[in-house]
Design an enzyme around this catalytic site. Structure first.
Site, PDB file in Angstrom:
ATOM      1  N   GLY C  51       0.796  -1.221   0.000  1.00  0.00           N
ATOM      2  CA  GLY C  51       0.000   0.000   0.000  1.00  0.00           C
ATOM      3  C   GLY C  51       0.828   1.270   0.000  1.00  0.00           C
ATOM      4  O   GLY C  51       0.297   2.358  -0.212  1.00  0.00           O
ATOM      5  N   CYS C 260     -27.283  -9.991 -16.203  1.00  0.00           N
ATOM      6  CA  CYS C 260     -26.706  -9.744 -17.526  1.00  0.00           C
ATOM      7  C   CYS C 260     -27.709 -10.180 -18.599  1.00  0.00           C
ATOM      8  O   CYS C 260     -28.255 -11.277 -18.536  1.00  0.00           O
ATOM      9  CB  CYS C 260     -25.402 -10.513 -17.682  1.00  0.00           C
ATOM     10  SG  CYS C 260     -24.701 -10.392 -19.343  1.00  0.00           S
ATOM     11  N   CYS C 263     -25.716 -13.232 -20.661  1.00  0.00           N
ATOM     12  CA  CYS C 263     -25.385 -14.530 -20.050  1.00  0.00           C
ATOM     13  C   CYS C 263     -26.234 -14.814 -18.827  1.00  0.00           C
ATOM     14  O   CYS C 263     -26.137 -15.895 -18.246  1.00  0.00           O
ATOM     15  CB  CYS C 263     -23.895 -14.608 -19.704  1.00  0.00           C
ATOM     16  SG  CYS C 263     -23.432 -13.694 -18.220  1.00  0.00           S
ATOM     17  N   CYS C 285     -22.449  -7.923 -18.934  1.00  0.00           N
ATOM     18  CA  CYS C 285     -21.253  -8.042 -18.099  1.00  0.00           C
ATOM     19  C   CYS C 285     -20.182  -7.112 -18.645  1.00  0.00           C
ATOM     20  O   CYS C 285     -19.944  -7.049 -19.844  1.00  0.00           O
ATOM     21  CB  CYS C 285     -20.695  -9.471 -18.149  1.00  0.00           C
ATOM     22  SG  CYS C 285     -21.730 -10.684 -17.360  1.00  0.00           S
ATOM     23  N   CYS C 291     -18.331 -13.246 -19.584  1.00  0.00           N
ATOM     24  CA  CYS C 291     -19.641 -13.344 -20.212  1.00  0.00           C
ATOM     25  C   CYS C 291     -19.616 -14.404 -21.315  1.00  0.00           C
ATOM     26  O   CYS C 291     -20.486 -15.274 -21.384  1.00  0.00           O
ATOM     27  CB  CYS C 291     -20.033 -11.982 -20.781  1.00  0.00           C
ATOM     28  SG  CYS C 291     -21.794 -11.810 -21.136  1.00  0.00           S
TER      29      CYS C 291
END
Lengths: 268, 226, 311
Positions: C51, C260, C263, C285, C291
């Site tokens: 970080g 979606c 899909c 997606c 997808c």
């Protein structure tokens, strides 16, 4: 009637701040030198002098914004007792300036986040010391806005939409929300209309008395120190030329410079 | 309660050729609890100067000023501040306050500074204002806009809000009408009865004779011109 | 720097072996070996202090700032000839940015490329984390526009560095406070600030906050490169990453409340697509590989047909 039954606690606490032999130079030029004094809990000390007398340099050395070249600034911390803030680590000093210290700038723009709402400005110090409950932070912000006479419905407005006097009051709320013990003020009423000044002075006096605050106030306005400060230091060319009770220094000045300063005030 | 001994004072005017003006020499007086002493002497004899020195407003060159066990001539500022808060009151001729503060709060302030509860302090303030005939509609206003007599009465109310064991009064009855003058003299009598040591300047001779037990002529302390 | 150790890059530095199928005018993966070494040092430091923003000497790249110059330099420093590279932009493999970066490395490094998340060893991404769980040995490289999460409230770099070093992060909550005050809830929906291993506050790059939970305890190495700002930071595998929030306004990973349309996935992050001038729209997606993989498995959404090609 006997009002003697409710005196302030008589136990004599030590000084909150002890300044010893403080000096700051800018190259060969003196910023301030040979400054020593004690400040006790609940006391308000005024520092007066004309521009360039070293009063702001002194204030910034006391508040840790400038590093003095020599001398000590000993603060009575809550946890470890008296500590020299000049030699303590930066994390500890910055922690002090978020909790036990407050600094009120002359220009509220220097002390506020202009892009953040009034509530966010007041809440910042709370969040800085770990507050993580939005509702509580907001309640405290509202409480403090009301104490400095800012309407609750202004809580989500940015300070850029506030008048100069409101900005200054917001700066004070933002500084006092964590219950500091020592407040540094640099010309807190400078740049304000006289009528707005008066309201601010009354507010500051009430807060100082109710919270038992100690304060160091730098100003060139003798009327302000007479109303706010218990004690007064007069500075000239980086040195303290006279110190004492505020009304005594103003009414019976001993040093030639102080006499000049007092006699130069325009009478209304 | 108030004891002054061997007190001397001069002013040095640094900006006027360093002129030295002696104003007080070998002053001494004593005020016992429950006693009221008047300072007398011609204008400029040093009555107000002596009062101000006792209050710590003027520095002393030499001598001692002991009030309630504290030597004002030598005490640290914070000790004088505590003395003023708890022991030594002062009613000056001039009202000096933060503008825009309500009269009620101006009068209550000495009590608030002692930590008295807001409601108690305000009640005491209102009681005094009523006795001194300040109309109730003015209590919420700042006294800065009041007439001279009204300001004087607000100042007196403020000075008597806390029952100080020692009290300095500078012309407390000047510019007051008969009724208010009587009220102020009543307040002074009450303070005496409760054991306060009072030192005052009264140009009002009748008033002086009514409340004062003794007189001290400050002309005796005026330095002989060099 | 991929999971497999690879000696090839050092040899290339001495000019002994250059893959035949690369553009001979450039060193392997465009950057010279010294630059890559410098970047690798920054990456190792970043991995050692999760970080923390490590400054690095970002190079001029043959593409404009904002097109992923930071990510490209990190990818270049990580690639070995055996790596399989996937590049996505907002989850899609077929957008301009993704295509051009993929081509760039095909040409300068000659590495194999793929659109399949599971096959890739290095994935450079702009603004998404793939839906498919990553595994040990994979590297996810983020393109970062502004690495400093404190920047919008504190413009001074000297001050923000000090705030990081002293863990003075109250300001991050001021930002979230402002959100709630203004919108009634935390309205920050992307680049949502996180705290890494209880120490450094980090900007996860402008991924949707829906992806934030995937940052934490991820099996892959996550590397972040900001070219213009010259900063690199990193998350080693299985790092704790917590999204900042308030007790009474907890963090919520949100997405459009739809399935979606191609899909039928109820769990994937969706893009809204306007499909006609009458305000018709569909949700698909954003992760194109996820997808299409689902559709190949026979999943069908509201507007889709199995294995159909969508315009």
């Amino acid at each position: 009637m006997t009002l003697h039954s409710t005196p302030k606690p008589q136990t004599a606490p030590g000084p909150l701040l002890q300044v010893r032999g403080l000096e700051k130079r800018y190259g060969s030029r003196i910023g301030c030198t040979d400054v020593s004094f004690d400040l006790f809990p609940g006391e308000v000390m005024g520092i007066v002098g004309e521009s360039g007398s070293g009063k702001s340099t002194l204030l910034n050395c006391l508040a840790g914004h400038l590093t003095p070249d020599c001398g000590q600034v000993i603060f009575d911390t809550r946890t470890a007792g008296p500590c020299d803030t000049v030699t303590m680590g930066e994390p500890e000093r910055r922690m002090l300036s978020r909790t036990d210290w407050a600094f009120v700038h002359q220009n509220p723009r220097d002390g506020l986040r202009m892009g953040v709402s009034a509530g966010g400005n007041v809440g910042e110090r709370l969040m800085a010391v770990g507050a993580r409950h939005y509702g509580n932070i907001r309640d405290q912000a509202l409480d403090w806005l009301s104490r400095v006479e800012i309407a609750a419905e202004r809580i989500d407005d940015r300070p850029s939409a506030f008048s100069g006097g409101m900005q200054q009051r917001l700066q004070i709320a933002r500084n006092l929300v964590t219950g500091p013990r020592l407040v540094f003020m640099d010309e807190p009423t400078g740049g304000l209309d006289v009528s707005v000044q008066a309201r601010l002075l009354d507010l500051l006096r009430g807060l100082v008395r109710r919270m038992g605050l100690s304060a160091v106030i730098v100003t060139h306005d003798l009327a302000v120190v007479r109303l706010l400060a218990d004690r007064l230091m007069v500075m000239k060319d980086g040195r303290v030329v006279e110190a004492g009770l505020t009304d005594q220094v103003l009414d019976d000045p001993q040093h030639g410079y102080t006499q000049l300063l007092v006699s130069s005030v325009l009478q209304v | 309660m108030i004891t002054v001994s061997d007190l001397s004072k001069h002013f040095t005017l640094h900006n006027q050729g360093g002129t030295v003006i002696p104003v007080m020499q070998d002053a001494h007086l004593h005020v016992a609890p429950g006693e009221c002493v008047a300072l007398i002497g011609a204008s400029g004899a040093g009555k107000s100067t002596l009062m101000r020195m006792i209050y710590g407003n003027y520095l002393a060159d030499h001598g001692a000023i002991v009030v309630g066990g504290v030597d004002v001539a030598r005490a640290a500022p914070r000790d004088i501040l505590r003395l003023r808060r708890e022991t030594l009151g002062y009613v000056s001729q001039f009202l000096r306050v933060v503008p825009r503060v309500a009269t009620r709060d101006v009068v209550a302030e000495p009590l608030l500074a002692l930590g008295v509860e807001d409601a108690v302090a305000r009640a005491r303030a209102e009681d005094l204002l009523a006795r001194l005939r300040i109309p109730e509609r003015l209590w919420g206003l700042s006294p800065t806009t009041f007439s001279g007599g009204e300001q004087q009465r607000v100042n007196i109310a403020r000075g008597f809000a806390h029952t100080y064991p020692a009290l300095l009064l500078d012309e407390p009855t000047a510019s007051l009408d008969a009724a208010n003058r009587a009220t102020v003299l009543g307040l002074i009598e009450e303070a005496k009865a409760s054991g306060a040591a009072i030192l005052g300047i009264f140009h009002d001779e009748a008033a002086r004779h009514q409340v004062c037990d003794r007189e001290v002529d400050v002309t005796a302390f005026t330095p002989v011109a060099a | 720097m991929s999971a497999q150790t690879h000696p090839a890059s050092g040899q290339i530095a001495q000019g002994q072996i250059a893959p035949i199928h690369t553009d001979q005018a450039y060193n392997f993966a465009y950057l010279d070996e010294e630059t890559k070494r410098m970047i690798r040092r920054a990456l190792l430091k970043g991995l050692a202090v999760p970080g923390y923003q490590v400054p690095f000497a970002s190079r001029e790249m043959p593409m404009p700032y904002g097109w992923g110059t930071g990510g490209v330099q990190v990818t270049a420093a990580c690639l070995t000839p055996d790596d399989v590279l996937k590049v996505i932009d907002q989850g899609a493999d077929d957008t301009t940015n993704a295509v051009s970066i993929r081509k760039f490395f095909q040409r300068t490094a000659g590495v194999a490329t793929t659109e399949q998340t599971t096959v890739a060893t290095v994935i450079q991404t702009r603004h998404r984390i793939p839906e498919t769980d990553l595994s040990e040995g994979q590297i996810l490289v983020y393109q970062v526009p502004i690495p400093e999460p404190l920047r919008f409230l504190e413009p001074r770099e000297t001050e923000t560095r000090k705030m990081h070093s002293l863990e003075e992060y109250g300001l991050m909550h001021v930002r979230l406070y402002e959100d709630i005050a203004r919108h009634g809830q935390i309205a920050t929906s992307y680049a949502y600030p996180v705290k890494v291993e209880g120490r450094y506050v980090m900007d996860p790059s402008p991924i949707p906050k829906f992806d934030n939970p995937k940052l934490s305890q991820n099996a892959a190495i996550q590397l972040f490169g900001a070219g213009r700002e010259q900063r690199i930071y990193a998350l080693p595998p299985y790092t704790d990453v917590v999204s900042l929030d308030f007790e009474d306004h907890p963090f919520q990973a949100s997405k459009a409340d739809h399935a979606c349309d191609l899909c039928g996935s109820n769990t994937a992050y969706l893009d809204e697509v306007i499909i006609d001038d009458a305000g018709g729209r569909m949700f698909v997606c954003s992760d194109t590989d996820y997808c299409s993989t689902r559709r190949a498995q026979g999943h069908v959404g509201r507007l889709g047909t199995a294995q159909e090609h969508v315009a």
